[in-house]
Design an enzyme around this catalytic site. Structure first.
Site, PDB file in Angstrom:
ATOM      1  N   HIS A 276      39.829  43.476  39.191  1.00 56.83           N
ATOM      2  CA  HIS A 276      39.018  45.040  39.221  1.00 56.83           C
ATOM      3  C   HIS A 276      40.148  45.570  38.637  1.00 56.83           C
ATOM      4  CE1 HIS A 276      42.259  45.281  42.690  1.00 56.83           C
ATOM      5  NE2 HIS A 276      41.328  44.316  43.213  1.00 56.83           N
TER       6      HIS A 276
ATOM      7  N   HIS B 114      43.755  45.065  39.081  1.00 56.29           N
ATOM      8  CA  HIS B 114      44.681  43.720  38.419  1.00 56.29           C
ATOM      9  C   HIS B 114      45.004  44.046  36.921  1.00 56.29           C
ATOM     10  CE1 HIS B 114      42.253  41.415  41.618  1.00 56.29           C
ATOM     11  NE2 HIS B 114      43.667  40.872  41.773  1.00 56.29           N
TER      12      HIS B 114
ATOM     13  N   SER C 279      40.098  46.590  46.039  1.00 57.70           N
ATOM     14  CA  SER C 279      40.152  45.107  46.809  1.00 57.70           C
ATOM     15  C   SER C 279      39.020  44.253  46.295  1.00 57.70           C
ATOM     16  CB  SER C 279      40.353  45.270  48.279  1.00 57.70           C
ATOM     17  OG  SER C 279      40.245  43.887  48.794  1.00 57.70           O
TER      18      SER C 279
END
Ligand code: PAF
Length: 291
Positions: free
Chosen positions: A34, A37, A185
């Site tokens: 996501h 990252h 997350s």
């Protein structure tokens, strides 16, 4: 972008890059990438010649077989995201490559892993440390990037690197959030619409606690109770922990001083979500800081 599946290939590429004098930054992930990252990749890009991402759903860090089985593995879209982000190489090994039959060596940071997520997920940090150290020894990166959302993980990995003299610079980057504050997350995708609405209780409780500290409260028990109560009052939310701890020792603070970690873990339906804020606190002032 190179996509590698074996330790041998990765090792060879790392050797070649090092021989050419290039600095490698590694972003270890479990995939389901996501914007958090990708932000790590972007920051890495600014400080290294090569940005490498590992994508490996690490069985050793799951204490629940169902959780491991349902963990998302959208490899094709992860690779597309890495390509679009200008990542130079992705290491996406099968389990047998990281844990060949007969593997029996694990790395454990003892005290820092005992409480918070370590208490509710036995063996989790042993699995994290083992796989991350393996990645470090295979790649030999100059830099490695992690997100502050997993603050306990970052603190433990720093300790491991320090205790074992691993020659890598660990960078911990700010949590990336949705517009309403929910920390990004891979597990957010487990939430239904109602749970998603309720999930902002994590950041709302943390921000309310932060504001109370900024306004002068220094009693750790008061802040801990404030965090816990707000979460307990949220329908459908089950409190795992609400912690007010030293960011150095991860032990509870009665009086707030120094680097203070406010951390919560909450179960909402099928998802267990975590979030935290870090504050630098003295008698006279308190402000948000980073790891
Ligand atoms: O934070 C994660 O995604 C994982 O714990 C890590 C660091 C990639 C190790 O598997």
């Amino acid at each position: 972008m190179r996509v590698l599946e074996t330790v041998r290939e990765l090792h060879a590429l790392a050797d070649a890059e090092r021989a050419a004098g290039r600095r490698i930054a590694l972003v270890p992930t479990m995939g389901a990438l996501h914007a958090g990252h990708l932000a790590l990749c972007e920051l890495a890009r600014g400080r290294a010649d090569r940005v490498w991402v590992s994508i490996f759903v690490n069985p050793a860090q799951f204490d629940d077989a169902d959780d491991l089985a349902r963990y998302p593995r959208p490899l094709a879209s992860d690779l597309a995201r890495c390509r679009a982000a200008g990542v130079d190489a992705v290491f996406a090994p099968p389990v047998s490559e990281i844990y060949p039959p007969g593997s029996q060596t694990f790395v454990e940071v003892t005290e820092l892993a005992r409480d918070l997520c370590g208490a509710s997920r036995p063996g989790h940090f042993r699995g994290v440390c083992t796989v991350v150290l393996k990645l470090f020894t295979i790649v030999g990166p100059d830099l490695a990037y992690f997100g502050q959302k997993d603050a306990q993980q970052a603190i433990i990995l720093r300790k491991m690197v320090d205790d074992l003299n691993v020659p890598v610079e660990l960078r911990v980057c700010p949590t990336i959030r949705e517009s309403d504050g929910l920390a990004l997350s891979s597990r957010n995708q487990y939430l239904n619409a109602e749970e998603r609405r309720r999930a902002i209780v994590l950041i709302e409780s943390l921000r309310a606690a932060r504001d109370r500290i900024v306004a002068g409260e220094r009693d750790g028990t008061v802040i801990r109770e404030m965090l816990a109560e707000r979460i307990r009052k949220t329908p459908g939310a089950a409190l795992d922990y609400a912690a007010v701890v030293s960011a150095e020792t991860l032990q509870p603070l009665e009086r707030l001083e120094g680097k203070v970690l406010l951390a919560v873990a909450v179960r909402l339906g099928p998802a267990r979500l975590i979030d935290n804020l870090l504050l630098q606190v003295s008698d006279a002032s308190a402000e948000e800081t980073s790891l």
